[in-house]
Write an enzyme that holds these catalytic residues in place. Structure first.
Site, short mmCIF file in Angstrom:
data_model
loop_
_atom_site.label_atom_id
_atom_site.label_comp_id
_atom_site.label_asym_id
_atom_site.label_seq_id
_atom_site.Cartn_x
_atom_site.Cartn_y
_atom_site.Cartn_z
N GLU A 63 -35.27 -42.33 77.13
CA GLU A 63 -34.80 -42.94 78.23
C GLU A 63 -35.25 -44.35 78.63
O GLU A 63 -34.57 -45.32 79.05
CB GLU A 63 -34.39 -42.05 79.32
N HIS A 132 -31.38 -30.00 85.60
CA HIS A 132 -30.12 -30.53 84.84
C HIS A 132 -28.92 -30.25 85.96
O HIS A 132 -27.79 -30.25 85.43
CB HIS A 132 -30.02 -29.59 83.69
#
Length: 339
Positions: A63, A132
């Site tokens: 990322e 998450h």
């Protein structure tokens, strides 16, 4: 031209991206599993077949690398859309977001634009644990230089995505995984909507009154808009008339619509799936109180996620998540009724 077709949120997002890619060659998409797989939440489905690997780029699991690359591409004249698979992964790339994307327009004295979209999945309810399942709306809204949007339905998802792609500032596009309309997830049918085929843009900073009422104002965003509407329907059976507002964007925030609603109802409940402390709920309440505290007939209430890491256990997570019952109880408290 079809005018009555219904799309899911994921299909509306993918359509918006495709339409902008067709008209603007500087638009491209990058992220993990966004090509052949179509994005794990369906937001880029079908794009690879039409536009190829040059404009739909599967990236390594880095990322920091690809979001930093998106900032550079935007400053070089492109309009990248980077997908951060889960908003919880922001920690590994926060420098690129907060110190590059958000600030480079200012650092350059306005000479450099950063027209990039960072789209990312939010929300719990699926037993995905604390890595998450967060919403984190306030985390990004707190950073000057970023625009933050969070649609609750397919119509808004398309219009807000088009506005985000066309904007010359960095936009964080936060979509709730439970609203995408995927077959393997339970999702509220009210998230699907009639979506025009033609491209259209929804301006940022314009909240929408979904239900008019006289007794209390309920302000919500993303998944909590649907929970607020469920609560309003249940309250109506008890003779309580709730007005429901979908903020649609956090930055800019439509304070005016909220204040005008509270001016009518005199009561305020704010709902968010993000954490309770220091969050969007407090900001909306402060906006009303700072404008005119005399508008309120009762203390405002906030319904949000408790300040705890999100549990993996489904019963524990369900216990902690905001829901229609909790919203209804908060409304009854503002009315001086038993919760």
């Amino acid at each position: 031209m079809k005018s009555n077709r219904e799309l899911t949120v994921s299909r509306a997002m993918a359509e918006a991206i495709a339409q902008e890619m067709r008209t603007d060659p500087s638009v491209f998409v990058m992220g993990e599993d966004i090509g052949t797989y179509g994005g794990i939440f369906g937001a880029t489905a079908g794009l690879l077949d039409e536009f190829g690997e040059e404009r739909v780029r599967d990236t390594p699991i880095s990322e920091t690398g690809f979001i930093g690359a998106a900032v550079g591409a935007a400053m070089a004249g492109m309009r990248p859309i980077a997908e951060l698979m889960f908003v919880d992964f922001y920690g590994v790339c926060m420098d690129s977001i907060s110190n590059l994307a958000a600030k480079n327009i200012y650092f350059s004295g306005g000479n450099c634009k950063v027209p990039m979209v960072l789209m990312t999945a939010t929300g719990g309810g699926y037993n995905d644990a604390g890595q998450h399942s967060q919403a984190l709306h306030a985390t990004f809204a707190h950073l000057p230089g970023l625009k933050v949007v969070a649609p609750s339905n397919a119509y808004d998802a398309k219009g807000l995505m088009i506005s985000a792609i066309r904007d010359d500032s960095p936009v964080i596009y936060m979509f709730h995984k439970g609203l995408q309309g995927l077959a393997w997830m339970n999702w509220p049918q009210s998230a699907a909507a009639i979506v025009p085929e033609d491209a259209y843009a929804i301006p940022f900073g314009e909240a929408k009154v979904l239900r008019e009422g006289r007794d209390v104002t309920i302000v919500a965003i993303s998944m909590m808009v649907h929970r607020a509407m469920e609560a309003a329907e249940a309250l109506a059976a008890d003779g309580i008339d709730a007005e429901v507002i979908d903020l649609r964007t956090l930055v800019p925030l439509d304070r005016k619509t909220v204040v005008e609603s509270v001016r009518k109802t005199g009561r305020l409940v704010v709902v968010d799936e993000d954490y309770s402390s220091y969050g969007l709920t407090a900001e909306v309440i402060a906006s009303v109180v700072e404008t005119d505290i005399s508008l309120l007939k009762a203390a405002p209430r906030r319904v949000a996620y408790p300040d705890i890491p999100i549990p993996y256990s489904r019963p524990m997570e369900d216990f902690a998540l905001p829901n229609a019952d909790k919203i209804g109880a908060a409304v009854r408290q503002t009315l001086g009724k038993a919760a």
